[in-house]
Design a protein around this motif. Sequence first.
Motif, PDB file in Angstrom:
ATOM      1  N   SER A 170      84.305  25.554 -38.440  1.00  0.00           N
ATOM      2  CA  SER A 170      83.575  26.693 -37.613  1.00  0.00           C
ATOM      3  C   SER A 170      83.850  26.431 -36.342  1.00  0.00           C
ATOM      4  O   SER A 170      83.412  27.459 -35.347  1.00  0.00           O
ATOM      5  CB  SER A 170      82.331  26.609 -38.155  1.00  0.00           C
ATOM      6  OG  SER A 170      81.422  25.400 -37.959  1.00  0.00           O
ATOM      7  N   TYR A 171      84.248  25.597 -35.679  1.00  0.00           N
ATOM      8  CA  TYR A 171      84.374  25.209 -34.390  1.00  0.00           C
ATOM      9  C   TYR A 171      85.359  25.760 -33.722  1.00  0.00           C
ATOM     10  O   TYR A 171      86.310  24.798 -33.052  1.00  0.00           O
ATOM     11  CB  TYR A 171      83.822  23.488 -34.060  1.00  0.00           C
ATOM     12  CG  TYR A 171      82.748  23.357 -34.181  1.00  0.00           C
ATOM     13  CD1 TYR A 171      81.600  23.213 -32.704  1.00  0.00           C
ATOM     14  CD2 TYR A 171      81.795  22.811 -35.124  1.00  0.00           C
ATOM     15  CE1 TYR A 171      80.542  22.848 -33.094  1.00  0.00           C
ATOM     16  CE2 TYR A 171      80.679  22.565 -35.271  1.00  0.00           C
ATOM     17  CZ  TYR A 171      79.808  22.590 -33.989  1.00  0.00           C
ATOM     18  OH  TYR A 171      78.704  22.097 -34.230  1.00  0.00           O
ATOM     19  N   ALA A 172      85.663  27.141 -33.577  1.00  0.00           N
ATOM     20  CA  ALA A 172      86.747  27.480 -32.902  1.00  0.00           C
ATOM     21  C   ALA A 172      86.487  29.111 -33.068  1.00  0.00           C
ATOM     22  O   ALA A 172      85.841  29.774 -33.738  1.00  0.00           O
ATOM     23  CB  ALA A 172      87.937  27.555 -33.528  1.00  0.00           C
ATOM     24  N   SER A 208      77.359  23.962 -41.042  1.00  0.00           N
ATOM     25  CA  SER A 208      77.153  23.456 -39.686  1.00  0.00           C
ATOM     26  C   SER A 208      76.715  24.308 -38.673  1.00  0.00           C
ATOM     27  O   SER A 208      76.220  25.498 -39.245  1.00  0.00           O
ATOM     28  CB  SER A 208      78.575  23.622 -39.300  1.00  0.00           C
ATOM     29  OG  SER A 208      79.191  24.965 -39.295  1.00  0.00           O
ATOM     30  N   THR A 209      76.335  24.123 -37.363  1.00  0.00           N
ATOM     31  CA  THR A 209      75.457  25.303 -36.674  1.00  0.00           C
ATOM     32  C   THR A 209      76.154  26.384 -36.631  1.00  0.00           C
ATOM     33  O   THR A 209      75.597  27.506 -36.703  1.00  0.00           O
ATOM     34  CB  THR A 209      75.051  24.197 -35.473  1.00  0.00           C
ATOM     35  OG1 THR A 209      74.072  23.485 -35.724  1.00  0.00           O
ATOM     36  CG2 THR A 209      74.199  25.477 -34.505  1.00  0.00           C
ATOM     37  N   PRO A 210      77.387  26.574 -36.118  1.00  0.00           N
ATOM     38  CA  PRO A 210      78.074  27.690 -36.150  1.00  0.00           C
ATOM     39  C   PRO A 210      78.125  28.565 -37.184  1.00  0.00           C
ATOM     40  O   PRO A 210      78.023  29.871 -37.173  1.00  0.00           O
ATOM     41  CB  PRO A 210      79.638  27.499 -35.568  1.00  0.00           C
ATOM     42  CG  PRO A 210      79.440  25.989 -35.150  1.00  0.00           C
ATOM     43  CD  PRO A 210      78.394  25.414 -35.848  1.00  0.00           C
ATOM     44  N   PRO A 229      72.428  21.560 -40.707  1.00  0.00           N
ATOM     45  CA  PRO A 229      72.810  21.849 -39.110  1.00  0.00           C
ATOM     46  C   PRO A 229      72.079  20.804 -38.538  1.00  0.00           C
ATOM     47  O   PRO A 229      70.944  20.163 -38.889  1.00  0.00           O
ATOM     48  CB  PRO A 229      72.515  23.319 -38.885  1.00  0.00           C
ATOM     49  CG  PRO A 229      71.352  23.538 -39.909  1.00  0.00           C
ATOM     50  CD  PRO A 229      71.743  22.821 -41.421  1.00  0.00           C
ATOM     51  N   GLY A 230      72.640  20.437 -37.186  1.00  0.00           N
ATOM     52  CA  GLY A 230      71.922  19.674 -36.342  1.00  0.00           C
ATOM     53  C   GLY A 230      71.896  19.884 -35.074  1.00  0.00           C
ATOM     54  O   GLY A 230      70.928  19.941 -34.405  1.00  0.00           O
ATOM     55  N   VAL A 231      73.003  20.468 -34.494  1.00  0.00           N
ATOM     56  CA  VAL A 231      73.084  20.876 -33.219  1.00  0.00           C
ATOM     57  C   VAL A 231      72.071  22.006 -32.626  1.00  0.00           C
ATOM     58  O   VAL A 231      71.672  21.968 -31.520  1.00  0.00           O
ATOM     59  CB  VAL A 231      74.587  21.468 -32.726  1.00  0.00           C
ATOM     60  CG1 VAL A 231      74.616  21.857 -31.231  1.00  0.00           C
ATOM     61  CG2 VAL A 231      75.397  20.252 -32.846  1.00  0.00           C
ATOM     62  N   TYR A 232      71.748  22.807 -33.551  1.00  0.00           N
ATOM     63  CA  TYR A 232      70.716  24.066 -33.193  1.00  0.00           C
ATOM     64  C   TYR A 232      69.687  23.733 -32.583  1.00  0.00           C
ATOM     65  O   TYR A 232      68.881  24.598 -32.140  1.00  0.00           O
ATOM     66  CB  TYR A 232      70.596  24.733 -34.753  1.00  0.00           C
ATOM     67  CG  TYR A 232      69.443  24.037 -35.526  1.00  0.00           C
ATOM     68  CD1 TYR A 232      69.765  23.097 -36.401  1.00  0.00           C
ATOM     69  CD2 TYR A 232      68.030  24.367 -35.461  1.00  0.00           C
ATOM     70  CE1 TYR A 232      68.966  22.013 -37.260  1.00  0.00           C
ATOM     71  CE2 TYR A 232      67.087  23.646 -36.179  1.00  0.00           C
ATOM     72  CZ  TYR A 232      67.612  22.561 -37.098  1.00  0.00           C
ATOM     73  OH  TYR A 232      66.688  21.899 -37.679  1.00  0.00           O
TER      74      TYR A 232
HETATM   75  C1  LIG Z   1      78.785  15.794 -42.553  1.00  0.00           C
HETATM   76  C2  LIG Z   1      78.019  16.691 -41.587  1.00  0.00           C
HETATM   77  N1  LIG Z   1      77.112  17.313 -41.747  1.00  0.00           N
HETATM   78  C3  LIG Z   1      76.221  18.322 -40.940  1.00  0.00           C
HETATM   79  C4  LIG Z   1      76.651  18.293 -39.640  1.00  0.00           C
HETATM   80  C5  LIG Z   1      76.010  18.950 -38.829  1.00  0.00           C
HETATM   81  O1  LIG Z   1      76.723  20.153 -38.174  1.00  0.00           O
HETATM   82  P1  LIG Z   1      76.537  20.711 -36.619  1.00  0.00           P
HETATM   83  O2  LIG Z   1      76.823  19.452 -35.750  1.00  0.00           O
HETATM   84  O3  LIG Z   1      77.493  21.821 -36.446  1.00  0.00           O
HETATM   85  O4  LIG Z   1      74.978  21.034 -36.420  1.00  0.00           O
HETATM   86  C6  LIG Z   1      77.679  17.368 -39.250  1.00  0.00           C
HETATM   87  C7  LIG Z   1      77.937  17.485 -37.885  1.00  0.00           C
HETATM   88  O5  LIG Z   1      79.121  16.648 -37.473  1.00  0.00           O
HETATM   89  C8  LIG Z   1      78.310  16.650 -40.008  1.00  0.00           C
HETATM   90  O6  LIG Z   1      79.354  16.039 -40.007  1.00  0.00           O
END
Ligand SMILES: Cc1ncc(COP(=O)(O)O)c(C=O)c1O
Length: 360
Positions: A170-172, A208-210, A229-232
């Motif tokens: 999703s990162y593009a 993932s966040t995106p 998600p984490g980055v959000y």
């Molecule tokens: C296995 C896994 N799950 C969830 C995430 C979280 O996604 P994001 O970093 O896009 O928020 C990551 C991020 O690298 C990941 O590697």
Amino acid sequence: MATPAVLVDVGRLDRNLHAMAASTARRGLALRPHVKTHKSIEIARCQLRQGAAGISVATLGEAETFAEAGLGEIFVAYPLWIDQERAPRLRALAGQVRLTAGVDSLASVHQLAAAVRRHAKLEVPVRVLVEVDCGLRRSGVAPADAGRVAVAAARAGLAVDGVFTFPGHSYAPGMPARAAADEAAALADAADSLAAAGLPCPVRSGGSTPSAAQAAGPGDGGPVTELRPGVYAYNDAQQVILGSCTLDEVALSVLATVVSTPAPDRFVLDAGAKVLGYDRPAWVPGHGLLPAFPEATVTGLWEHHAVAVTGAGPRPAVGDRVVVVPNHVCTVVNLVDELHVVRDGQVVERWPVDARGRNS
Ligand SMILES: Cc1ncc(COP(=O)(O)O)c(C=O)c1O
């Protein structure tokens, strides 16, 4: 405050946490946020108070930090290899919290099961989710092979809860929707593979966040049951460029001082790679965004220097302070001991980065 300093806007952080909690709840998705982004016990507690089902981590070290703080539901979303050094740590964790581990090979299943078996007192089994690849081409088996790994795990005495995938392609630009579709297809195929092997698959974890906004959960008749998600929580320049957030939704930034203006179109900041990190995908224009100087680009990064060219815009003076939105927030957080917390424009307290450096 000495610069470079990492600032957290708590108002924005609160809004980001609430928005994801509400959006996942509305769509019938469980939220198991990845805490490698903030590495903060307080923020994780806040995510749980808002309804998160548990937390995701990347390493046993992160799991230990959060387990010691009393968080009881932890998924290590990583294809764990439990060697001799890690085995006692895994056993201690499994006795302390409801622990779920990622696996993506028969070898890692056997290694994990052997580590758990050696612990006679362990009444609660270690749970596992089989990792499948949905298009990132990182770790994870093909969805059709998930059943084979799951059967091996079940036979080895591990509790198989289902499957997980990371739609990180999703990162593009233009990719979040496609990655979300790939995630749904892979999780559905993996669940079919477990069903064909006679195993239920109640957990189908993605996120993932995106791609989070487009994940196909129960509310849309899709197969995804939870997101990680984490980055959000903080957001960053990558999310702004991908369109997953606006600049006003970025809760973490780096405050830097202009230390040199060696040419009319150039200025140098005291925030280098040791604070901003080196992450810079090809589709990101520089090493971070400068909201107050939108026409400027951070073209070069050294350990303690960021060099920006002004473009057609103005140039700050030596001694001015400039806010930088980093490209990738997770690496920034891991590089500093503490965060300066800003409320209504004032620095009100400092937060530690609890799991800083717990990367093994
Ligand atoms: C296995 C896994 N799950 C969830 C995430 C979280 O996604 P994001 O970093 O896009 O928020 C990551 C991020 O690298 C990941 O590697």
